[in-house]
Design an enzyme around this catalytic site. Structure first.
Site, PDB file in Angstrom:
ATOM      1  N   ARG A   1       0.865  -1.198   0.000  1.00  0.00           N
ATOM      2  CA  ARG A   1       0.000   0.000   0.000  1.00  0.00           C
ATOM      3  C   ARG A   1       0.893   1.237   0.000  1.00  0.00           C
ATOM      4  NH1 ARG A   1      -4.661   0.575  -1.727  1.00  0.00           N
ATOM      5  NH2 ARG A   1      -5.519  -1.116  -0.476  1.00  0.00           N
TER       6      ARG A   1
ATOM      7  N   ASP B   1     -12.274  10.235  -6.318  1.00  0.00           N
ATOM      8  CA  ASP B   1     -11.886   9.064  -7.107  1.00  0.00           C
ATOM      9  C   ASP B   1     -12.302   9.335  -8.550  1.00  0.00           C
ATOM     10  OD1 ASP B   1     -11.146   6.593  -8.022  1.00  0.00           O
ATOM     11  OD2 ASP B   1     -12.361   5.428  -6.593  1.00  0.00           O
TER      12      ASP B   1
ATOM     13  N   HIS C   1       0.511   3.740 -10.497  1.00  0.00           N
ATOM     14  CA  HIS C   1      -0.406   4.222  -9.464  1.00  0.00           C
ATOM     15  C   HIS C   1       0.399   4.922  -8.355  1.00  0.00           C
ATOM     16  CE1 HIS C   1      -3.371   3.958  -6.247  1.00  0.00           C
ATOM     17  NE2 HIS C   1      -4.168   3.128  -6.881  1.00  0.00           N
TER      18      HIS C   1
ATOM     19  N   GLU D   1      -2.274   9.140 -10.748  1.00  0.00           N
ATOM     20  CA  GLU D   1      -1.837   7.950 -11.465  1.00  0.00           C
ATOM     21  C   GLU D   1      -1.743   8.230 -12.958  1.00  0.00           C
ATOM     22  OE1 GLU D   1      -4.530   4.800 -10.181  1.00  0.00           O
ATOM     23  OE2 GLU D   1      -4.973   5.986  -8.407  1.00  0.00           O
TER      24      GLU D   1
ATOM     25  N   ARG E   1       0.724  -6.400 -10.036  1.00  0.00           N
ATOM     26  CA  ARG E   1       1.235  -5.896  -8.753  1.00  0.00           C
ATOM     27  C   ARG E   1       1.488  -6.991  -7.722  1.00  0.00           C
ATOM     28  NH1 ARG E   1      -3.647  -2.501  -5.758  1.00  0.00           N
ATOM     29  NH2 ARG E   1      -5.305  -4.014  -6.099  1.00  0.00           N
TER      30      ARG E   1
HETATM   31  C1  BG6 Z   1      -7.573   3.791  -7.380  1.00  0.00           C
HETATM   32  C2  BG6 Z   1      -9.023   3.579  -7.757  1.00  0.00           C
HETATM   33  O1  BG6 Z   1      -6.802   3.770  -8.549  1.00  0.00           O
HETATM   34  O2  BG6 Z   1      -7.125   2.713  -6.541  1.00  0.00           O
HETATM   35  C3  BG6 Z   1      -9.854   3.475  -6.479  1.00  0.00           C
HETATM   36  O3  BG6 Z   1      -9.455   4.650  -8.586  1.00  0.00           O
HETATM   37  C4  BG6 Z   1      -9.310   2.376  -5.576  1.00  0.00           C
HETATM   38  O4  BG6 Z   1     -11.218   3.212  -6.832  1.00  0.00           O
HETATM   39  C5  BG6 Z   1      -7.839   2.652  -5.314  1.00  0.00           C
HETATM   40  O5  BG6 Z   1     -10.046   2.367  -4.372  1.00  0.00           O
HETATM   41  C6  BG6 Z   1      -7.161   1.593  -4.442  1.00  0.00           C
HETATM   42  O6  BG6 Z   1      -7.345   0.326  -4.967  1.00  0.00           O
HETATM   43  P1  BG6 Z   1      -6.807  -0.963  -4.218  1.00  0.00           P
HETATM   44  O7  BG6 Z   1      -7.233  -2.125  -5.055  1.00  0.00           O
HETATM   45  O8  BG6 Z   1      -5.298  -0.815  -4.174  1.00  0.00           O
HETATM   46  O9  BG6 Z   1      -7.401  -0.933  -2.848  1.00  0.00           O
END
Ligand code: BG6
Length: 284
Positions: A59, A198, A155, A255, A85
């Site tokens: 994360r 978002d 991202h 992103e 990923r």
């Molecule tokens: C973003 C999306 O790119 O990633 C969101 O637009 C999403 O909708 C976020 O919640 C995180 O995604 P994840 O799968 O890493 O929890």
């Protein structure tokens, strides 16, 4: 200089140090999760509650969403943001371009396992260059006999001084799809984050500029005509198992993408490259 490292539970990553910066790249996901110029704060945000564990995406940093961005369009049971990923990349090459700049090349190939999720033969090549700037280039090669269509994103999770200080410029007048309402809207002025956001911006053309109290970051891209801006805000941060309750205050995702109408079809034998370059400067 690069060194191979492991976390206490055996999660493998590469640590890079040169005259300009330090960086860390996990082999899982080709995931850069740390980049810091000497004398500066880290550019990228990483959750203090992130798992560094096989099969779980880190994360923070710059996860690679590929070969689909977001939910799979036909099968919502498939992993969100694709499988890159959480897949293992191989480190192909390391080049010390000069004392300030180090380039890593990583590779992921299609396999019987990826075939069950996405029925194509491919090579996914990732070049990461760390120095006074940070550059990523993700090349999708079609090694199959039929065309494939990819949506994807680099991202980036940026570390920010405080979310209320932040502005993002370069998307004024652009249309975006608001994932929270399902509506299409037009961006008025620069972006300030005051609630959950978002959005997938379309037909992006110019470099973006992220500013907070301490610095300004230029985000330039190539092979991309879409950008995602995401901040989960209070309630969602608190609900996510790998984020602190108040994490939304010190991060913002911007992103570099090929998302929605900007998905790319790659013909057999051809390739597509999505590129990102980040240049940070301190605010005087
Ligand atoms: C973003 C999306 O790119 O990633 C969101 O637009 C999403 O909708 C976020 O919640 C995180 O995604 P994840 O799968 O890493 O929890």
């Amino acid at each position: 200089m690069i060194t191979e490292q492991k976390t206490a539970n055996g999660f493998q990553y590469i640590e890079i140090e040169n005259k300009s910066c330090t960086a860390k790249v996990a082999l899982q996901g080709g995931h850069l999760f740390h980049y810091q110029q000497h004398g500066q704060k880290p550019l990228l945000w990483v959750s203090s509650k992130s798992h560094f564990k096989e099969g779980k995406a880190i994360r923070g940093g710059i996860p690679i969403c590929w070969p689909w961005f977001g939910k799979h369009s036909a099968d919502p049971t498939l992993p969100q943001h694709g499988f890159a990923r959480t897949s293992t990349f191989e480190l192909l090459e390391v080049k010390e371009r000069d004392e300030n700049s180090t380039e890593l090349t990583l590779l992921m190939l299609s396999s019987a396992e990826t075939h069950t999720l996405w029925p194509y033969q491919f090579q996914l090549l990732l070049h990461i260059t760390v120095g006074q700037t940070l550059s990523l280039a993700l090349t999708s090669r079609n090694c199959d006999t039929k065309p494939f269509t990819i949506s994807s994103a680099l991202h980036s999770y940026f570390a920010v001084s405080e979310i209320g200080d932040v502005s993002v410029k370069g998307l004024e007048g652009k249309e975006y799809w608001n994932a929270l309402t399902g509506d299409c809207e037009i961006q008025q002025g620069s972006i300030h984050i005051r609630e959950e956001v978002d959005r997938v911006y379309q037909q992006t053309t110019d470099p973006l500029q992220l500013s907070d109290a301490d610095r300004s970051v230029r985000i330039s891209s190539a092979g991309s005509a879409s950008a995602v801006v995401w901040n989960p805000w209070k309630e969602k941060s608190a609900k996510m198992g790998d984020m602190e309750n108040d994490a939304y205050r010190t991060m913002l995702c911007i992103e570099t993408a090929n998302a929605l109408q900007d998905a790319r079809t790659v013909l057999p034998g051809e390739e597509h490259t999505l590129q990102l370059r980040l240049t940070a400067a301190a605010v005087k």
